[in-house]
Design a protein around this motif. Sequence first.
Motif, PDB file in Angstrom:
ATOM      1  N   GLU A 140       3.867  -1.914  -0.023  1.00 26.11           N
ATOM      2  CA  GLU A 140       4.539  -0.702   0.438  1.00 26.11           C
ATOM      3  C   GLU A 140       3.530   0.432   0.640  1.00 26.11           C
ATOM      4  O   GLU A 140       3.713   1.293   1.491  1.00 26.11           O
ATOM      5  CB  GLU A 140       5.619  -0.278  -0.557  1.00 26.11           C
ATOM      6  CG  GLU A 140       6.795  -1.238  -0.586  1.00 26.11           C
ATOM      7  CD  GLU A 140       7.788  -0.926  -1.689  1.00 26.11           C
ATOM      8  OE1 GLU A 140       8.050   0.249  -1.963  1.00 26.11           O
ATOM      9  OE2 GLU A 140       8.290  -1.891  -2.306  1.00 26.11           O
ATOM     10  N   ASP A 142       0.401   0.030   1.696  1.00 27.34           N
ATOM     11  CA  ASP A 142      -0.187  -0.233   3.014  1.00 27.34           C
ATOM     12  C   ASP A 142       0.770   0.206   4.110  1.00 27.34           C
ATOM     13  O   ASP A 142       0.355   0.766   5.122  1.00 27.34           O
ATOM     14  CB  ASP A 142      -0.476  -1.731   3.182  1.00 27.34           C
ATOM     15  CG  ASP A 142      -1.725  -2.160   2.424  1.00 27.34           C
ATOM     16  OD1 ASP A 142      -2.523  -1.276   2.057  1.00 27.34           O
ATOM     17  OD2 ASP A 142      -1.903  -3.370   2.204  1.00 27.34           O
ATOM     18  N   ALA A 143       2.066  -0.086   3.891  1.00 30.77           N
ATOM     19  CA  ALA A 143       3.061   0.284   4.897  1.00 30.77           C
ATOM     20  C   ALA A 143       3.060   1.797   5.103  1.00 30.77           C
ATOM     21  O   ALA A 143       3.116   2.279   6.236  1.00 30.77           O
ATOM     22  CB  ALA A 143       4.443  -0.200   4.484  1.00 30.77           C
ATOM     23  N   LEU A 144       2.984   2.563   4.007  1.00 32.36           N
ATOM     24  CA  LEU A 144       2.931   4.021   4.140  1.00 32.36           C
ATOM     25  C   LEU A 144       1.704   4.431   4.948  1.00 32.36           C
ATOM     26  O   LEU A 144       1.786   5.253   5.852  1.00 32.36           O
ATOM     27  CB  LEU A 144       2.860   4.684   2.759  1.00 32.36           C
ATOM     28  CG  LEU A 144       4.140   4.731   1.943  1.00 32.36           C
ATOM     29  CD1 LEU A 144       3.853   5.297   0.558  1.00 32.36           C
ATOM     30  CD2 LEU A 144       5.191   5.583   2.637  1.00 32.36           C
ATOM     31  N   ARG A 145       0.575   3.823   4.636  1.00 30.28           N
ATOM     32  CA  ARG A 145      -0.657   4.203   5.327  1.00 30.28           C
ATOM     33  C   ARG A 145      -0.578   3.922   6.822  1.00 30.28           C
ATOM     34  O   ARG A 145      -0.983   4.749   7.625  1.00 30.28           O
ATOM     35  CB  ARG A 145      -1.865   3.483   4.707  1.00 30.28           C
ATOM     36  CG  ARG A 145      -2.214   4.030   3.326  1.00 30.28           C
ATOM     37  CD  ARG A 145      -3.333   3.261   2.683  1.00 30.28           C
ATOM     38  NE  ARG A 145      -4.594   3.441   3.367  1.00 30.28           N
ATOM     39  CZ  ARG A 145      -5.662   2.659   3.164  1.00 30.28           C
ATOM     40  NH1 ARG A 145      -5.591   1.676   2.305  1.00 30.28           N
ATOM     41  NH2 ARG A 145      -6.776   2.886   3.793  1.00 30.28           N
ATOM     42  N   VAL A 146      -0.059   2.746   7.193  1.00 34.40           N
ATOM     43  CA  VAL A 146      -0.013   2.450   8.621  1.00 34.40           C
ATOM     44  C   VAL A 146       1.045   3.281   9.345  1.00 34.40           C
ATOM     45  O   VAL A 146       0.967   3.446  10.553  1.00 34.40           O
ATOM     46  CB  VAL A 146       0.202   0.951   8.941  1.00 34.40           C
ATOM     47  CG1 VAL A 146      -0.923   0.112   8.387  1.00 34.40           C
ATOM     48  CG2 VAL A 146       1.533   0.460   8.436  1.00 34.40           C
ATOM     49  N   MET A 147       2.003   3.831   8.600  1.00 36.20           N
ATOM     50  CA  MET A 147       2.963   4.730   9.248  1.00 36.20           C
ATOM     51  C   MET A 147       2.384   6.143   9.362  1.00 36.20           C
ATOM     52  O   MET A 147       3.071   7.062   9.804  1.00 36.20           O
ATOM     53  CB  MET A 147       4.266   4.779   8.437  1.00 36.20           C
ATOM     54  CG  MET A 147       5.154   3.570   8.623  1.00 36.20           C
ATOM     55  SD  MET A 147       6.769   3.855   7.875  1.00 36.20           S
ATOM     56  CE  MET A 147       6.475   3.448   6.185  1.00 36.20           C
ATOM     57  N   GLY A 148       1.149   6.311   8.910  1.00 34.92           N
ATOM     58  CA  GLY A 148       0.535   7.641   8.980  1.00 34.92           C
ATOM     59  C   GLY A 148       1.020   8.551   7.869  1.00 34.92           C
ATOM     60  O   GLY A 148       1.022   9.772   8.006  1.00 34.92           O
ATOM     61  N   ILE A 149       1.493   7.958   6.772  1.00 39.99           N
ATOM     62  CA  ILE A 149       1.938   8.759   5.628  1.00 39.99           C
ATOM     63  C   ILE A 149       0.931   8.536   4.508  1.00 39.99           C
ATOM     64  O   ILE A 149       0.826   7.431   3.985  1.00 39.99           O
ATOM     65  CB  ILE A 149       3.348   8.330   5.170  1.00 39.99           C
ATOM     66  CG1 ILE A 149       4.337   8.511   6.331  1.00 39.99           C
ATOM     67  CG2 ILE A 149       3.791   9.122   3.956  1.00 39.99           C
ATOM     68  CD1 ILE A 149       5.699   7.913   6.068  1.00 39.99           C
TER      69      ILE A 149
END
Lengths: 270, 269
Positions: A140, A142-149
């Motif tokens: 999760e 990594d998911a935040l990072r790739v969403m630009g968060i």
Amino acid sequence: MTETTSGFVYSVIEKLGRSTVKVIEEAGYTIVLLSESLFWIFLGRFYKQPVRLSSVFSQMISVGIAAAPIVFILSFAIGVMLAIQIIYNLRMFGAESQVVAGVALSVTREFGPLITGILVAGRTGSALSARIGTMQVNQEIDALRVMGINPVRYLVSPALLAMLIMVPILTFFSDMAGLLGGAVYTFFEIGLAFDAYAIQSMDILTINDVMQGLQKSVLFAAIIVMVGVTNGFSVVGGAEGVGRATTRSVVLSISYIVIADMVITYFLNR
Amino acid sequence: MNHTSITGRPAIEVKDLVTHYGSREILHGISLTINEGEIMIIMGGSGSGKSTFLRYILGLGTPTTGSIKLLDKDITKISSSEMLELRKNMGVSFQGGALLSSMTVGENIRLPLYEHQSQLNEQTMRIMSRMKLEVVNLGGFENFMPSQLSGGMIKRAAVARAIVMDPKLMFFDEPSAGLDPVVSAELDELILKLRDAMKMTIVVVTHELDSAFKIADRITVLDNGHILMTGTVEEVKNSTNDRIQSMLNRRPSNEEINADEYLQRLTGM
């Protein structure tokens, strides 16, 4: 034989070296996380990535309001306990009425912040560590990072801000509960009325006494958050890793709190 | 299987990418161009470096050397604010979905909008998220928690979250892993739909041959951190390379063992 001994010495030195490097690495990581979260708190909005107030408020509720009942019960019990011990000691000198000063100073300067710190470390520090650790395991983060968060802005900054505000407030609340505990026991034991107890407490306590406790609590809040998130972000190895990180963060933050308490108390009372 | 919407303009250009994990080199100088509007499959066995490759083109790691250009921007050189802008044009579907478990499906899908399009009002965001849920056939599930969904539904919800900002680049990590054949085929259809209807450039990392052959415009085969070949489905199937043929025919690979290295590994000296 000599070869075995030197082999043993080498392995001890190697282990010592490795753990020293690990400790320094972890301390460095904590400092980076702390600076980054302060950066987002103060400058995030200039980079169009503000720390969301709604998130801060919801954390404040779970850190502060939800912890209030248990803080009250524990602090009240500490107040009663202190009164019992102090009256027992003072009885040797026939000076039981001095119990008010004893309870007031011990609670505000020491026990209020300490018991609140330990409790919040067990409640919020462990929760932070487990939450971030689980997110790490489930990708999760990594998911935040790739969403630009930015994960630090999204997860750490609101927790840090909420804790820096709520732990001192909880500590003040704990002070009051502790004094109340002392007053109730003193009333039943030596018959000192509540109003007299309150007036005497107010006479004895200075702003400095209360402030000393609150200053400590700010430091404790920072310790709890930083130890919790450092352990959370460092999770490797699935569910077991999350468990280990959670335990480690509670043990470490309580240890750091007690040691920091000793050091800061020494310097504040020079 | 070439598709008409492929323009031939590169959307992703990787040049001489070398990466390390600790002191071990994982990718040994990979160069690859992926064109706009095509579906590129990155294939390879476990330990081939395909997941590592994906991490680096997603900007989740800093390569030792080499350049990675996404939509003409070299992500190894651009500032963090440029990277942030670029990320709005990238969608990723992770292997396990990676939905935030503390939020409902709808909140998960709206999260990128909350963070990057905060000028939109709540109702608009809701409508947008429902539209994306319809695209992935999950209409009506917005108030469910991720834990209440099946594996295939979680993956589709994750796709809905990834496409909510209408990205130009879409990445899938092992889309069929852990799914039954029917659900897996549905996901393949969805990937084709994203390319055809939304003109996305799509990179899929997988080791599932059937699914790869079904959706690929081109396939890149990775092995031990090297590219064995890049080509169309037919070209890969007709390849004379032994390693590729072993992979296609599911034959165990016979690696030659270096006696010295083997001893060294065993004794740890």
